[in-house]
Design a protein around this motif. Sequence first.
Motif, PDB file in Angstrom:
ATOM      1  N   ILE A 174       0.818  -1.215   0.000  1.00  0.00           N
ATOM      2  CA  ILE A 174       0.000   0.000   0.000  1.00  0.00           C
ATOM      3  C   ILE A 174       0.851   1.264   0.000  1.00  0.00           C
ATOM      4  N   GLY A 175       2.160   1.088  -0.234  1.00  0.00           N
ATOM      5  CA  GLY A 175       3.035   2.242  -0.423  1.00  0.00           C
ATOM      6  C   GLY A 175       3.691   2.801   0.819  1.00  0.00           C
ATOM      7  N   THR A 176       3.635   2.092   1.931  1.00  0.00           N
ATOM      8  CA  THR A 176       4.274   2.567   3.160  1.00  0.00           C
ATOM      9  C   THR A 176       5.785   2.468   3.031  1.00  0.00           C
ATOM     10  N   LYS A 177       6.483   3.538   3.394  1.00  0.00           N
ATOM     11  CA  LYS A 177       7.942   3.515   3.335  1.00  0.00           C
ATOM     12  C   LYS A 177       8.483   2.647   4.467  1.00  0.00           C
ATOM     13  N   THR A 178       9.626   2.034   4.211  1.00  0.00           N
ATOM     14  CA  THR A 178      10.206   1.120   5.200  1.00  0.00           C
ATOM     15  C   THR A 178      10.432   1.811   6.536  1.00  0.00           C
ATOM     16  N   LYS A 179      10.916   3.045   6.517  1.00  0.00           N
ATOM     17  CA  LYS A 179      11.206   3.770   7.766  1.00  0.00           C
ATOM     18  C   LYS A 179       9.943   4.055   8.573  1.00  0.00           C
ATOM     19  N   ASP A 180       8.782   4.075   7.887  1.00  0.00           N
ATOM     20  CA  ASP A 180       7.520   4.351   8.576  1.00  0.00           C
ATOM     21  C   ASP A 180       6.837   3.090   9.094  1.00  0.00           C
ATOM     22  N   MET A 181       7.367   1.919   8.722  1.00  0.00           N
ATOM     23  CA  MET A 181       6.726   0.675   9.156  1.00  0.00           C
ATOM     24  C   MET A 181       6.857   0.422  10.647  1.00  0.00           C
ATOM     25  N   VAL A 182       7.829   1.108  11.286  1.00  0.00           N
ATOM     26  CA  VAL A 182       7.982   0.935  12.738  1.00  0.00           C
ATOM     27  C   VAL A 182       6.729   1.403  13.475  1.00  0.00           C
ATOM     28  N   ASN A 183       5.900   2.214  12.816  1.00  0.00           N
ATOM     29  CA  ASN A 183       4.647   2.674  13.422  1.00  0.00           C
ATOM     30  C   ASN A 183       3.536   1.640  13.300  1.00  0.00           C
ATOM     31  N   HIS A 184       3.766   0.607  12.482  1.00  0.00           N
ATOM     32  CA  HIS A 184       2.722  -0.380  12.219  1.00  0.00           C
ATOM     33  C   HIS A 184       3.124  -1.805  12.591  1.00  0.00           C
ATOM     34  N   VAL A 185       4.417  -2.076  12.582  1.00  0.00           N
ATOM     35  CA  VAL A 185       4.930  -3.415  12.882  1.00  0.00           C
ATOM     36  C   VAL A 185       5.823  -3.319  14.109  1.00  0.00           C
TER      37      VAL A 185
END
Length: 223
Positions: A174-185
């Motif tokens: 869905i286009g989430t940047k890797t650096k922003d995944m810490v907010n979801h995973v």
Amino acid sequence: MKTIRILAVDDHEMTTMGYKFILEDTEFDNFKVLVDTAKSYEQAIEKIENSVNSFAYDILLLDIQLSQATEGPAKTGEDIGIIARKVIPKTKIVFMSSFSDNYRINSILKTVDPEGYMVKTEIDQKSLQAMVQTVMTTPPYYTQKALAAIRKKMANDDIILDEKDKKILHYLSIGTKTKDMVNHVSLSLPSIENRKRHLKAVFGVEKQNDQALITESRNRGFI
């Protein structure tokens, strides 16, 4: 005469109705068949849970890829199978999917351990009838492409994607940047990056970009 109750789960209603018409019209030797249908993960789980206090489904027919009703990582037929094993452990499970990929099938064999797997391009009236008869008497039942995939040895046949892997694939898609995944995973950035490298190795796209990983994981039914 004994009645065999089947729940067929597929987001294409014509598919489940086809199963229903064929199987309910078939004259089996020792039983008759009643087919219930569901076209979403949520509807299937509701029917499975309700069946615990009323009647038990004898067989679940599960498509892998289902339409997504809510946001977040897609819930699949594999997820239904995992839950069903806990809620209705005596019910036999057969996957009915277009996916004939060796990795996908072997992953499901390990997470769900189903009594059968049918590749949709190989499903017809005779194979449906044979599947029910076999699963109720001497399981498992596999169509030819499924059996070929099962027999094929994987280079890394002990790998199973866990929930964190699935979340990473979802957020990539869905286009989430890797650096922003810490907010979801619930992983650190280095751990997420390590998992991405590992996933690329699993899907055979080690030297390619994230889009290649998304495409390959979608083609194999993980997104």
